[in-house]
Design a protein around this motif. Structure first.
Motif, mmCIF file in Angstrom:
data_model
loop_
_atom_site.group_PDB
_atom_site.id
_atom_site.type_symbol
_atom_site.label_atom_id
_atom_site.label_comp_id
_atom_site.label_asym_id
_atom_site.label_seq_id
_atom_site.Cartn_x
_atom_site.Cartn_y
_atom_site.Cartn_z
ATOM 1 N N HIS A 1 -2.906 0.266 -8.617
ATOM 2 C CA HIS A 1 -2.277 1.127 -9.640
ATOM 3 C C HIS A 1 -1.813 2.439 -8.994
ATOM 4 N N PRO A 2 -0.510 2.761 -9.109
ATOM 5 C CA PRO A 2 -0.035 3.993 -8.459
ATOM 6 C C PRO A 2 -0.553 5.243 -9.165
ATOM 7 N N GLY A 3 -0.445 6.363 -8.475
ATOM 8 C CA GLY A 3 -0.962 7.617 -9.010
ATOM 9 C C GLY A 3 0.029 8.335 -9.910
ATOM 10 N N ILE B 1 0.856 -1.209 0.000
ATOM 11 C CA ILE B 1 0.000 0.000 0.000
ATOM 12 C C ILE B 1 0.883 1.247 0.000
ATOM 13 N N LEU B 2 0.655 2.108 -0.991
ATOM 14 C CA LEU B 2 1.444 3.348 -1.110
ATOM 15 C C LEU B 2 0.811 4.460 -0.272
ATOM 16 N N GLY B 3 1.580 5.519 -0.094
ATOM 17 C CA GLY B 3 1.185 6.603 0.807
ATOM 18 C C GLY B 3 -0.081 7.354 0.418
ATOM 19 N N ASP B 4 -0.490 7.259 -0.851
ATOM 20 C CA ASP B 4 -1.749 7.916 -1.235
ATOM 21 C C ASP B 4 -2.846 6.877 -1.469
ATOM 22 N N LYS C 1 3.750 18.635 4.043
ATOM 23 C CA LYS C 1 3.225 17.555 3.203
ATOM 24 C C LYS C 1 3.824 16.217 3.650
ATOM 25 N N ILE C 2 5.132 16.205 3.888
ATOM 26 C CA ILE C 2 5.781 14.951 4.313
ATOM 27 C C ILE C 2 5.218 14.524 5.673
ATOM 28 N N ALA C 3 5.113 15.493 6.593
ATOM 29 C CA ALA C 3 4.606 15.174 7.934
ATOM 30 C C ALA C 3 3.172 14.660 7.857
ATOM 31 N N PHE C 4 2.366 15.326 7.047
ATOM 32 C CA PHE C 4 0.962 14.916 6.898
ATOM 33 C C PHE C 4 0.872 13.466 6.418
ATOM 34 N N LEU C 5 1.640 13.185 5.370
ATOM 35 C CA LEU C 5 1.511 11.856 4.762
ATOM 36 C C LEU C 5 2.080 10.765 5.667
ATOM 37 N N PHE C 6 3.236 11.030 6.274
ATOM 38 C CA PHE C 6 3.821 10.009 7.166
ATOM 39 C C PHE C 6 2.885 9.760 8.354
ATOM 40 N N SER C 7 2.328 10.831 8.913
ATOM 41 C CA SER C 7 1.436 10.644 10.052
ATOM 42 C C SER C 7 0.173 9.885 9.617
ATOM 43 N N SER D 1 14.225 3.452 -1.829
ATOM 44 C CA SER D 1 13.197 3.476 -2.877
ATOM 45 C C SER D 1 12.131 2.412 -2.620
ATOM 46 N N PHE D 2 10.962 2.611 -3.279
ATOM 47 C CA PHE D 2 9.880 1.631 -3.171
ATOM 48 C C PHE D 2 10.360 0.243 -3.579
ATOM 49 N N THR D 3 11.100 0.184 -4.693
ATOM 50 C CA THR D 3 11.415 -1.138 -5.225
ATOM 51 C C THR D 3 12.465 -1.858 -4.367
ATOM 52 N N TYR E 1 3.143 8.168 -12.908
ATOM 53 C CA TYR E 1 3.708 7.403 -14.018
ATOM 54 C C TYR E 1 5.080 6.816 -13.661
ATOM 55 N N ARG E 2 5.925 7.639 -13.004
ATOM 56 C CA ARG E 2 7.285 7.157 -12.712
ATOM 57 C C ARG E 2 7.222 5.962 -11.772
ATOM 58 N N VAL E 3 6.268 5.935 -10.832
ATOM 59 C CA VAL E 3 6.150 4.815 -9.894
ATOM 60 C C VAL E 3 5.628 3.586 -10.636
ATOM 61 N N LEU E 4 4.691 3.804 -11.542
ATOM 62 C CA LEU E 4 4.169 2.679 -12.341
ATOM 63 C C LEU E 4 5.306 2.027 -13.133
ATOM 64 N N GLU F 1 10.960 9.189 -2.073
ATOM 65 C CA GLU F 1 9.643 9.810 -2.299
ATOM 66 C C GLU F 1 9.583 11.219 -1.713
ATOM 67 N N ALA F 2 10.354 11.431 -0.661
ATOM 68 C CA ALA F 2 10.341 12.761 -0.031
ATOM 69 C C ALA F 2 11.205 13.758 -0.779
ATOM 70 N N ILE F 3 12.173 13.212 -1.565
ATOM 71 C CA ILE F 3 13.139 14.152 -2.177
ATOM 72 C C ILE F 3 13.158 14.172 -3.706
ATOM 73 N N MET G 1 3.865 -1.486 4.036
ATOM 74 C CA MET G 1 3.905 -0.035 3.791
ATOM 75 C C MET G 1 5.308 0.448 4.133
ATOM 76 N N CYS G 2 5.772 1.467 3.421
ATOM 77 C CA CYS G 2 7.133 1.938 3.735
ATOM 78 C C CYS G 2 7.274 3.445 3.528
ATOM 79 N N GLU G 3 7.993 4.048 4.447
ATOM 80 C CA GLU G 3 8.418 5.449 4.270
ATOM 81 C C GLU G 3 9.783 5.377 3.604
ATOM 82 N N VAL G 4 9.904 5.983 2.442
ATOM 83 C CA VAL G 4 11.192 5.910 1.737
ATOM 84 C C VAL G 4 11.706 7.311 1.388
ATOM 85 N N HIS G 5 13.011 7.431 1.490
ATOM 86 C CA HIS G 5 13.647 8.732 1.317
ATOM 87 C C HIS G 5 13.404 9.311 -0.076
HETATM 88 C C1 DLZ Z 1 4.483 11.959 -1.253
HETATM 89 C C2 DLZ Z 1 5.022 10.752 -0.549
HETATM 90 C C3 DLZ Z 1 6.077 10.888 0.337
HETATM 91 C C4 DLZ Z 1 6.670 12.201 0.669
HETATM 92 N N1 DLZ Z 1 6.592 9.814 0.956
HETATM 93 C C5 DLZ Z 1 6.065 8.587 0.740
HETATM 94 C C6 DLZ Z 1 6.604 7.430 1.358
HETATM 95 O O1 DLZ Z 1 7.586 7.487 2.061
HETATM 96 N N2 DLZ Z 1 5.989 6.256 1.154
HETATM 97 C C7 DLZ Z 1 4.899 6.126 0.357
HETATM 98 O O2 DLZ Z 1 4.357 5.036 0.231
HETATM 99 N N3 DLZ Z 1 4.413 7.210 -0.291
HETATM 100 C C8 DLZ Z 1 4.954 8.421 -0.114
HETATM 101 N N4 DLZ Z 1 4.475 9.505 -0.766
HETATM 102 C C9 DLZ Z 1 3.372 9.302 -1.725
HETATM 103 C C10 DLZ Z 1 3.905 8.715 -3.017
HETATM 104 O O3 DLZ Z 1 4.742 9.662 -3.639
HETATM 105 C C11 DLZ Z 1 2.747 8.319 -3.897
HETATM 106 O O4 DLZ Z 1 2.138 7.204 -3.328
HETATM 107 C C12 DLZ Z 1 3.175 7.965 -5.275
HETATM 108 O O5 DLZ Z 1 3.707 9.056 -5.919
HETATM 109 C C13 DLZ Z 1 1.986 7.462 -6.090
HETATM 110 O O6 DLZ Z 1 2.429 6.975 -7.290
#
Ligand code: DLZ
Length: 508
Positions: free
Chosen positions: A103-105, A7-10, A47-53, A82-84, A107-110, A37-39, A31-35
């Motif tokens: 399906h991710p939101g 499950i991705l962050g959105d 935004k980062i705090a909102f999503l991680f929380s 990274s996610f992968t 294109y680059r993640v897809l 995605e934040a950078i 689920m994973c918090e990955v560097h």
């Molecule tokens: C925006 C974001 C950030 C900052 N960090 C994460 C994360 O650590 N882990 C995660 O699952 N999702 C994060 N997101 C949201 C992703 O960027 C978002 O799910 C993808 O861009 C969708 O394709």
């Protein structure tokens, strides 16, 4: 069959398609918090705090429902960039028979997931995101054979399909769209109901510390932080909006008042776009308020159009046109983004207010984004890459599927009119009519040229002159061409000189 459910962050919805048919004894939710995605763009701290929380709260709710959850914190020793790489490690650890991910939101993640799947020894199944009311396939079929797309026709089809605000086969009230009633300027004594806010709990406080330590160089104010981070809180925001603000949402949708960053807007895009709220329930709540006589039709229809029409439409446009859409630059805009988009240090009060509110809240409402911040970028000819990056990182509701069509298509006309029927360009008088910003500005909105003039006034005409050939065929800009033709050479030279001087002053 043991399944790893990624499950991705959105994707923070309990009804997300990747959880369909879950076996709570055997399957693992990952689920994973990955560097990275934040950078990959340096997202706003809030935004980062909102999503991680929100992610951490969501994982806790799943655990409460007896799901097995493997959640990687950014500051875990075994954290991944990274996610992968995180997913590869989770597969090695849990040894599933397959992975399912919605399906991710973006294109680059897809593409990353597809490349990962191609090399994987187990199946990686990417399933449709059923939270949207129009599937990617359905949108492709709708768009097939159309040279340019128009939201209005798509929206009507969606209204019919889901029978929303319909009276039999006809639109409720006799019209599909009540936008002409939705352009009232702000009144002097307008009183805006207070926005809902939430005290950070222990989970949020921990995340705030993490973001303060790890992302201090990122744009934006981390605190005060009062966003909803759970579904329950997000539902409270929705309910309060429907009862307190929706009745006037339509009337004052385009109005801007200094010190009122939210006005009568819902501010639910944060929650909708990360999954805490579901589009269908937001539409149903507004429709019900109308049927109960608590809200007028122009307000309910305007709100529903944003979700059932515009939101679904831009997602369809994104997936239909990526990756080419990312390179669209019809007007060949090539200037750098001015420094004041980061600092707010500009003598233009409207831009200063909108940037500073964006910095504080990771939010600005749609007319601030379109007609102040966006309008300036369009008129000044800022390169679409610069503008897209800014919008994607500063707003807490921004993911590329929603941000890019809004910026490239709607704001910058960089797709040449494929998504929007005209460039949303305006001079200072529009901003003056719809806001109280100009009365507190160093420039004079009524002055058209010279150092005291509102820069939007001459930038507007310089934009029309610069892009004349490319805009001439658009009948909605035709009137402007006629006005331009009536101007004398002296006036046109003054516009060009003012523009050059202004660009020099702001260093672009
Ligand atoms: C925006 C974001 C950030 C900052 N960090 C994460 C994360 O650590 N882990 C995660 O699952 N999702 C994060 N997101 C949201 C992703 O960027 C978002 O799910 C993808 O861009 C969708 O394709």
């Amino acid at each position: 069959m043991k399944t790893l459910r990624f499950i991705l962050g959105d994707q923070l919805s309990h009804s997300i398609s990747s959880l369909e048919g879950v076996d709570r004894q055997e399957d693992v939710v990952f689920m994973c918090e990955v560097h990275d995605e934040a950078i990959y763009v340096k997202h706003h701290k809030k935004k980062i705090a909102f999503l991680f929380s929100a992610m951490r709260h969501f994982a806790a709710e799943l655990r409460d429902k007896n799901f097995k959850v493997d959640y990687l914190h950014l500051d875990d020793e075994k954290s991944h960039t990274s996610f992968t790489s995180a997913l590869g490690n989770a597969i090695a650890q849990h040894n599933p028979d397959r992975v399912i991910v919605t399906h991710p939101g973006e294109y680059r993640v897809l593409k990353d997931l597809e490349a990962f799947a191609a090399d994987s020894s187990i199946p990686i199944e990417i399933v449709d995101d059923t939270r949207f009311l129009c599937s990617i396939d359905h949108f492709h079929k709708w768009a097939e054979g159309r040279k340019s797309l128009r939201m209005e026709y798509f929206y009507r089809e969606m209204r019919r399909k889901y029978h929303i605000l319909m009276d039999g086969d006809h639109p409720e009230g006799g019209a599909w769209n009540y936008d002409s009633e939705n352009r009232k300027p702000p009144k002097e004594d307008l009183s805006v109901p207070e926005a809902e806010g939430f005290e950070p709990d222990a989970i949020t406080r921990e995340v705030l510390d993490l973001v303060a330590n790890r992302f201090s160089a990122h744009f934006g104010d981390l605190e005060p932080f009062d966003l909803a981070v759970t579904r329950k809180q997000a539902l409270t925001v929705l309910r309060r909006f429907i009862s307190d603000k929706l009745p006037l949402f339509g009337d004052f949708q385009d109005a801007m008042v200094q010190g009122e960053p939210v006005m009568f807007h819902a501010k639910i895009s944060f929650y909708l776009n990360c999954g805490l709220l579901n589009p269908k329930e937001c539409i149903a709540a507004a429709e019900q308020a109308y049927h109960d006589g608590q809200t007028p039709l122009n307000a309910a229809e305007g709100f529903i159009r944003q979700i059932l029409g515009w939101r679904e439409y831009v997602r369809g446009v994104y997936w239909l046109n990526m990756p080419d859409y990312a390179h669209a630059n019809y007007l060949e805009a090539d200037r750098r983004l001015p420094a004041f988009y980061w600092t707010g240090e500009t003598k233009l009060n409207c831009l200063r207010q909108c940037v500073l509110e964006t910095k504080q809240n990771a939010y600005a409402h749609h007319i601030q984004r379109l007609m102040v911040l966006g309008n300036f970028a369009l008129l000044a000819g800022i390169h679409p890459d610069e503008v897209n990056e800014w919008y994607l990182l500063v707003y807490a509701d921004a993911y590329e599927w929603v941000e890019m069509p809004n910026v490239t298509g709607m704001i910058l006309y960089a797709d040449g009119g494929y998504l929007a029927s005209k460039p949303y360009a305006a001079g200072g008088s529009y901003i003056n009519k719809m806001s109280d910003y100009c009365s507190q500005c160093s420039y004079k909105v009524t002055v058209k040229n010279g150092p005291k003039a509102c820069p939007f006034n001459y930038l507007y005409w310089d934009f029309i002159m610069r892009n004349r050939e490319k805009l001439e065929s658009n009948h909605r800009v035709g009137m402007m061409m006629k006005t331009l033709d009536r101007m004398g050479d002296q006036k046109r030279d003054a516009i060009r000189d003012d523009t050059k001087r202004f660009f020099r002053e702001i260093g672009i």
